[in-house]
Design an enzyme around this catalytic site. Structure first.
Site, mmCIF file in Angstrom:
data_model
loop_
_atom_site.group_PDB
_atom_site.id
_atom_site.type_symbol
_atom_site.label_atom_id
_atom_site.label_comp_id
_atom_site.label_asym_id
_atom_site.label_seq_id
_atom_site.Cartn_x
_atom_site.Cartn_y
_atom_site.Cartn_z
ATOM 1 C CG PHE A 195 -19.804 39.070 19.303
ATOM 2 C CD1 PHE A 195 -18.677 38.259 19.338
ATOM 3 C CD2 PHE A 195 -20.403 39.314 18.075
ATOM 4 C CE1 PHE A 195 -18.158 37.696 18.170
ATOM 5 C CE2 PHE A 195 -19.894 38.766 16.904
ATOM 6 C CZ PHE A 195 -18.767 37.957 16.953
ATOM 7 C CG LEU A 202 -23.708 46.550 24.981
ATOM 8 C CD1 LEU A 202 -22.738 46.966 26.086
ATOM 9 C CD2 LEU A 202 -23.553 47.469 23.771
ATOM 10 C CE1 TYR A 246 -27.109 36.538 36.877
ATOM 11 C CE2 TYR A 246 -27.230 38.832 37.543
ATOM 12 C CZ TYR A 246 -27.633 37.796 36.719
ATOM 13 O OH TYR A 246 -28.567 38.040 35.734
HETATM 14 N N1 LIG Z 1 -32.254 37.436 33.122
HETATM 15 C C1 LIG Z 1 -31.254 36.760 32.635
HETATM 16 O O1 LIG Z 1 -31.342 35.558 32.417
HETATM 17 C C2 LIG Z 1 -29.939 37.452 32.353
HETATM 18 C C3 LIG Z 1 -28.960 36.829 31.561
HETATM 19 C C4 LIG Z 1 -27.778 37.523 31.306
HETATM 20 C C5 LIG Z 1 -27.587 38.791 31.825
HETATM 21 N N2 LIG Z 1 -28.548 39.374 32.624
HETATM 22 C C6 LIG Z 1 -28.392 40.721 33.180
HETATM 23 O O2 LIG Z 1 -28.181 41.614 32.099
HETATM 24 C C7 LIG Z 1 -27.004 42.377 32.307
HETATM 25 C C8 LIG Z 1 -26.368 42.729 30.982
HETATM 26 O O3 LIG Z 1 -26.111 41.594 30.198
HETATM 27 P P1 LIG Z 1 -24.643 41.049 29.915
HETATM 28 O O4 LIG Z 1 -23.696 41.637 30.905
HETATM 29 O O5 LIG Z 1 -24.769 39.584 29.802
HETATM 30 O O6 LIG Z 1 -24.326 41.532 28.449
HETATM 31 P P2 LIG Z 1 -24.135 42.943 27.729
HETATM 32 O O7 LIG Z 1 -24.658 44.014 28.567
HETATM 33 O O8 LIG Z 1 -24.681 42.755 26.376
HETATM 34 O O9 LIG Z 1 -22.548 43.046 27.575
HETATM 35 C C9 LIG Z 1 -21.698 43.119 28.678
HETATM 36 C C10 LIG Z 1 -20.273 42.981 28.178
HETATM 37 O O10 LIG Z 1 -19.971 44.081 27.314
HETATM 38 C C11 LIG Z 1 -18.825 44.793 27.795
HETATM 39 N N3 LIG Z 1 -19.098 46.221 27.556
HETATM 40 C C12 LIG Z 1 -20.017 46.993 28.182
HETATM 41 N N4 LIG Z 1 -20.019 48.243 27.681
HETATM 42 C C13 LIG Z 1 -19.052 48.255 26.725
HETATM 43 C C14 LIG Z 1 -18.576 49.255 25.858
HETATM 44 N N5 LIG Z 1 -19.094 50.471 25.865
HETATM 45 N N6 LIG Z 1 -17.567 48.918 24.995
HETATM 46 C C15 LIG Z 1 -17.048 47.677 24.970
HETATM 47 N N7 LIG Z 1 -17.476 46.687 25.777
HETATM 48 C C16 LIG Z 1 -18.467 46.980 26.643
HETATM 49 C C17 LIG Z 1 -18.706 44.432 29.256
HETATM 50 O O11 LIG Z 1 -17.360 44.466 29.674
HETATM 51 P P3 LIG Z 1 -16.883 45.300 30.963
HETATM 52 O O12 LIG Z 1 -17.738 44.861 32.115
HETATM 53 O O13 LIG Z 1 -15.473 44.888 31.138
HETATM 54 O O14 LIG Z 1 -17.066 46.734 30.614
HETATM 55 C C18 LIG Z 1 -19.244 42.987 29.277
HETATM 56 O O15 LIG Z 1 -18.218 42.090 28.926
HETATM 57 C C19 LIG Z 1 -26.155 41.497 33.217
HETATM 58 O O16 LIG Z 1 -25.193 42.239 33.925
HETATM 59 C C20 LIG Z 1 -27.200 40.877 34.109
HETATM 60 O O17 LIG Z 1 -27.526 41.770 35.180
HETATM 61 C C21 LIG Z 1 -29.725 38.712 32.863
#
Ligand SMILES: NC(=O)c1ccc[n+]([C@@H]2O[C@H](COP(=O)([O-])OP(=O)(O)OC[C@H]3O[C@@H](n4cnc5c(N)ncnc54)[C@H](OP(=O)(O)O)[C@@H]3O)[C@@H](O)[C@H]2O)c1
Length: 338
Positions: free
Chosen positions: A215, A211, A61
């Site tokens: 989206f 989330l 990251y």
């Molecule tokens: N192992 C893997 O291959 C892999 C791949 C992808 C991700 N990950 C890990 O999983 C974690 C989470 O996944 P992700 O960040 O990809 O996706 P996610 O958790 O599904 O969504 C994150 C997005 O949602 C927004 N968000 C969060 N809470 C919200 C709310 N209550 N209302 C509106 N928008 C909201 C965030 O914006 P803001 O930040 O601006 O609030 C960000 O843009 C990552 O941080 C990473 O550590 C791992």
């Protein structure tokens, strides 16, 4: 919805106790557009107050930037946090813009030392293989990860984007605490192979992108129109063009459930993932990512939402109707290996 502390759960038979929701820290330095470091730091502190103890990062990251950013927070609260980081996405010497997958022992040894240094800690609590290099037997990869445990560099082991068969092979070498894979109302492929294997072996599931990368909250409907240049989601098939329009339509039933409970769409999505713990009888610790205090409060409050049978029935058909793959390049995922 109140802002009390979240409950705790054991992260699989082989893992530590953690808050039932973790925090994905990737977006604090990488992938999702401009960040505000002060907001991100305040979010980390608020998360801890609310009982979040599992913090998720990776060496990939921002090429180590995310680990470096988190180091002061981790050090200020070393005994209260469970630090999860990952190895495997390497930069090839001939092209710094590309990533290749490496699972070979010399690479892992180099990666763990680099992560320990950037995180400024003596031990990583949970060390994941981020992606699987199919050219290296998984026994060999987990073998060297097990050596890191014996040497005191790592406490617990995890795997990301593996199949059920790969998990079984790995578990025969060393206990695996958790599998981290995409799991959400939009992404349910892991329910066929990995989830049953994890339940049988006593391994926890750590759903990433619960989330749907934001989206599912309804905060953007088309990545190309609504998100800033450089945001990773502008290249992803589910969030662009006709797919985005079709997928936005699928949020109608999420909205119906949200209105019935007086909660947000994101809280419905998180409650649904959390409820998979009961549906599949295994520990589930989703790691939604956010950089905002108000959102960590909203997201952790979702751990107290209970969806009824009628809600679950309404949400059930969504995943099968989603248009577009999870990634533009699916070769970096476990798809098609089982
Ligand atoms: N192992 C893997 O291959 C892999 C791949 C992808 C991700 N990950 C890990 O999983 C974690 C989470 O996944 P992700 O960040 O990809 O996706 P996610 O958790 O599904 O969504 C994150 C997005 O949602 C927004 N968000 C969060 N809470 C919200 C709310 N209550 N209302 C509106 N928008 C909201 C965030 O914006 P803001 O930040 O601006 O609030 C960000 O843009 C990552 O941080 C990473 O550590 C791992």
């Amino acid at each position: 919805m109140t802002n009390g502390r979240i409950s705790a759960v054991r992260l699989g038979d082989a893992g530590p106790e953690v808050g039932v929701q973790g925090l994905g820290c990737m977006g604090m330095s990488f992938a999702y557009g401009p960040t505000d470091a002060d907001d991100a730091r305040a979010t980390l502190e608020r998360a801890l107050e609310l009982g979040v103890t599992l913090y998720d990062t990776a060496d990939a990251y921002g090429v180590g930037e995310n680990e470096r950013f988190l180091a002061p927070f981790f050090n200020a609260h070393r005994d209260e946090v469970v630090i999860a980081t990952k190895f495997a996405l390497a930069i090839p010497p001939d092209d710094p813009t590309r990533r290749i997958i490496r699972n070979d022992p010399p690479y892992i040894r180099q990666a763990v030392e680099a992560s320990l240094k950037r995180l400024d800690v003596d031990v990583i609590d949970l060390y994941y293989m981020h992606r699987r290099d199919v050219n290296v037997p998984i026994e060999e990869t987990v073998g060297v990860m097990a050596e890191l445990v014996r040497e005191g560099k790592v406490k617990y082991l995890g795997l990301s984007e593996v199949t059920g068969t790969e998990l079984r092979t790995a578990q025969a070498v060393h206990p695996i605490a958790a599998v981290q894979s995409e799991w959400s109302l939009f992404s349910r492929d892991i329910e066929a192979g990995v989830v049953p294997a994890a339940r049988e072996l006593g391994v926890a599931l750590v759903p990433y992108s619960p989330l749907g990368r934001g989206f599912l909250t309804g905060s953007f409907a088309n990545a190309e129109k609504d998100l800033t240049a450089g945001d990773f989601r502008r290249q992803q098939p589910r969030f662009t063009g006709e797919n985005a329009a079709a997928n936005a339509g699928l949020l109608e039933s999420v909205r119906t459930v949200a209105e019935a409970h007086g909660i947000s769409l994101g809280q419905v999505a998180l409650a649904w993932v959390q409820q998979q713990a009961q549906a599949h009888d295994l520990p589930v610790v989703p790691i939604p990512g956010t950089r905002k205090v108000s959102r960590i409060e909203e997201n952790t409050a979702a751990t107290r939402v209970v969806l009824g049978e009628q809600d679950m029935t309404l949400l059930e058909p969504i995943a099968a109707q989603v248009a577009g793959d999870r990634y533009a390049d699916m070769t970096f995922t476990s798809a098609g290996r089982e």
